[in-house]
Scaffold this active site. Structure first.
Site, PDB file in Angstrom:
ATOM      1  N   CYS A   8     -16.841 -14.148 -17.081  1.00  0.00           N
ATOM      2  CA  CYS A   8     -17.990 -13.231 -17.043  1.00  0.00           C
ATOM      3  C   CYS A   8     -18.028 -12.375 -18.311  1.00  0.00           C
ATOM      4  O   CYS A   8     -17.993 -12.908 -19.421  1.00  0.00           O
ATOM      5  CB  CYS A   8     -17.936 -12.400 -15.769  1.00  0.00           C
ATOM      6  N   ILE A   9     -18.063 -11.048 -18.190  1.00  0.00           N
ATOM      7  CA  ILE A   9     -18.146 -10.199 -19.371  1.00  0.00           C
ATOM      8  C   ILE A   9     -16.870 -10.301 -20.218  1.00  0.00           C
ATOM      9  O   ILE A   9     -16.900 -10.103 -21.439  1.00  0.00           O
ATOM     10  CB  ILE A   9     -18.429  -8.735 -18.970  1.00  0.00           C
TER      11      ILE A   9
END
Length: 652
Positions: A387-388
């Site tokens: 993800c991030i």
């Protein structure tokens, strides 16, 4: 955490009825005398034999007027108790909120202007409105005709599958069946009408579509006691106890949210980090102000020479990759013969309000790489970004390419975005109006975004699954939240530093600078096309946070790298955390990377089950030879404590 009240109710004379299917008739149990006779066995004068017909069963006893009166009194008393519980909880919540500042904006998502533009667009085309009204009228004519045929004994056509209406009572009771069908007709019509508007900015239209969907979801008849047959049946069968319990749950959630409703999604008391979740054995071998570095114990006698370092998102805690032994990716990777390191991010507080991508690059990615290599004695490692964490890792790889840093041999991205042009509904939360509201909220919290704020946003993306299903179950049905490890993790949120989070929203979602080669990190404008190491991308078909189109565009942004992409079934979490032993879902493979995802899918091969084994093969090919297994206690750094460490246990 607020403890749920455990009030008692005087038992009715006949006892509450047991819950059952909302429309099923329940055979009445034996009387106390009959039960006693059955325990004693046949009487001495019983002469019936197997060849003789058994005596006819007596007709079922009807409840006496006295029992009926007592049951009605109990039901009335419990309804009153439920109402008083709810009123008291709301009054207390109002007092808790009285000293707090008013909402920052009556329209924080800037929906009003979006809806105004959409309505103006519709009004400018009256012929479209007339056609839409005629369509709605025809749909209702079909509904009424179908209801008439159903009343005459004809079996109706099944409606579209919808988890909100899975209870048989929605189909078996004609009144609730019509209620459900009319709601589905109206909500589908409203959402379709907004989607059909023309000559409106696409992002404005998308905002209107999103909040129209939220509105129609909220007004589902399943969300109200009076129009939910399953909730009504539970209330009747328990003489109102289910409603009392539901309002106690409601009061406890208001208390837990300190006056703001914080719906429980799991039985949080059933899990404890390091006790029955996040239990893979290992050691914290490094700790500084930004992260703890965990090295996990080997599960094989030999391990691959090139270690693996995982960067999870700092929006959540790393143990999504180590929930239970059976679904722990960390344990599984260790069993495949990899030396596994994980970066466990600190839960940032006010002291890190001004920390930005530069700090997370230098003091996060680079320092973790340095310490993992020192600990393992390797010259390079393979990295994973989720993800991030994958967004940051991608930017770091571009920075490494620009500076000649070759310490990362190959990289994998789970549900990670680098090109945000098609980043889904989260794009709606990144216009300047909303960012100004976010900034005010972070300033009020001392320079960090409270973890609950991001949780509310993610829940809104899947409101039926993550809000309304629990609203119905916890409050209308009076059920206890499930003991579900994933939902326990989902509620264990972290804070985010103001500078980092605003930069992320503006630079990535707002301006898409990273994919354009205009994002500056570490004092350099980085270009993803300069990355030339092997990359493995995983996307999930039903991901609502990192949509598969967005991940596909991100994979193509690394235009000079050797990219392998796998598309998994399910969503942002279950698509990633899907061990082979579960034999769930499926995945698709295609060695090519054509211009569009649709072309890639057309040429992809579908395979059953998890994608982990395919990735493991890819990883083995890029992890060097075999060496003696690495013991975390015998590396360059003395262990500080056992996994999962201390940072992951800090609550927001």
């Amino acid at each position: 955490m607020a403890r749920r009240p455990t009030g008692t109710t005087p038992p009715p004379a006949a006892g509450p009825r047991k819950p059952g299917r909302p429309t099923s008739a329940k055979p009445r149990g034996k009387s106390a005398k009959a039960a006693a006779d059955a325990r004693r066995g046949p009487s001495p004068d019983a002469t019936a034999t197997a060849d003789e017909a058994p005596p006819a069963a007596p007709p079922p006893r009807q409840p006496s007027a006295e029992n009926s009166r007592e049951m009605l009194e109990t039901l009335s008393m419990n309804i009153a108790r439920a109402a008083m519980t709810a009123q008291a909880a709301i009054a207390e919540a109002a007092l808790n909120q009285a000293d707090r500042p008013a909402a920052l904006s009556p329209d924080p998502f800037n929906v009003g202007p979006a809806m105004t533009q959409v309505m103006t667009g519709l009004a400018s085309r009256p012929e479209k409105l007339f056609a839409a009204q005629a369509d709605l009228f025809n749909r209702y004519l079909d509904l009424w005709a179908g209801a008439t045929r159903q009343a005459a004994g004809e079996t109706p056509a099944p409606p579209p599958a919808d988890k909100r209406f899975k209870d048989p009572a929605w189909s078996e009771n004609p009144m609730f069946d019509v209620m459900r069908r009319s709601y589905l007709i109206t909500s589908d019509w409203m959402n379709g009408l907004v989607s059909s508007v023309e000559d409106v900015d696409p992002r404005t239209k998308r905002r209107a579509e999103f909040f129209t969907r939220l509105l129609t979801d909220a007004f589902s008849p399943s969300n109200f006691l009076a129009s939910n047959p399953a909730a009504l049946k539970a209330m009747a069968e328990t003489n109102g106890e289910s409603l009392v319990k539901g309002m106690q749950n409601f009061a406890a959630d208001l208390e837990r949210g300190m006056g703001k409703l914080k719906i429980s999604q799991a039985d949080y008391g059933r899990f404890e980090v390091g006790v029955n979740v996040a239990t893979a054995p290992g050691k914290v071998i490094w700790r500084d102000e930004l992260f703890e570095l965990i090295q996990y114990d080997p599960a094989t006698e030999k391990q691959r020479a090139i270690p693996l370092l995982i960067f999870p998102p700092w929006i959540n805690k790393f143990y999504i990759l180590d929930l239970q032994p059976g679904n722990s990716m960390i344990r599984w990777l260790s069993a495949q013969g990899f030396t596994v390191f994980v970066c466990s991010w600190v839960n940032p507080d006010r002291d890190k309000a001004e920390w930005d991508f530069d700090q997370y690059l230098e003091k996060g990615i680079y320092r973790a790489v340095e310490k993992a290599l020192e600990q393992s004695g390797a010259d390079s490692l393979n990295a994973v970004g989720y993800c991030i964490g994958g967004t940051l890792l991608g930017a770091a790889l571009a920075h490494m390419a620009a500076t000649g840093d070759d310490r990362v041999n190959a990289a994998t991205f789970f549900a990670a975005q680098h090109d945000f042009a098609e980043a889904g509904d989260l794009l709606l939360f990144t216009d300047e109006h909303w960012l100004a509201e976010i900034e005010k909220k972070m300033d009020a919290a001392g320079g960090v975004l409270p973890g609950a704020a991001m949780a509310d946003t993610f829940n809104a993306l899947r409101a039926n699954d993550l809000i309304w299903s629990f609203f119905v179950s916890n409050y209308l049905m009076g059920k206890d939240p499930p003991a579900f490890d994933l939902l326990f993790w989902n509620a264990d949120q972290t804070r985010m530093p103001k500078a980092l989070h605003l930069n992320y929203l503006r630079s990535m979602y707002g301006q898409n600078l990273l994919s354009k080669g205009e994002f500056e990190i570490g004092g350099i404008k980085v270009d993803l096309s300069n990355v030339q190491i092997p990359l493995y991308f995983q996307a999930s078909r039903e991901d609502h946070i990192a949509p598969m189109n967005s991940v596909y565009r991100s994979a193509r942004a690394f235009s000079n790298a050797d990219v392998t992409l796998t598309l998994a079934g399910s969503g942002h979490i279950a698509g990633v955390v899907n061990p082979p032993s579960a034999k769930k879902y499926q995945h698709w493979l295609n060695p090519d990377l054509p211009e569009t995802l649709a072309e890639w899918q057309a040429g992809a091969e579908e395979r059953p089950g998890s994608w982990w084994e395919h990735w493991s093969g890819w990883l083995h090919d890029r992890s060097g030879g075999w060496v003696k297994a690495r013991d975390p206690e015998k590396g360059a750094f003395p262990p500080l404590e056992s996994a999962p460490g201390s940072y992951v246990k800090v609550k927001s």
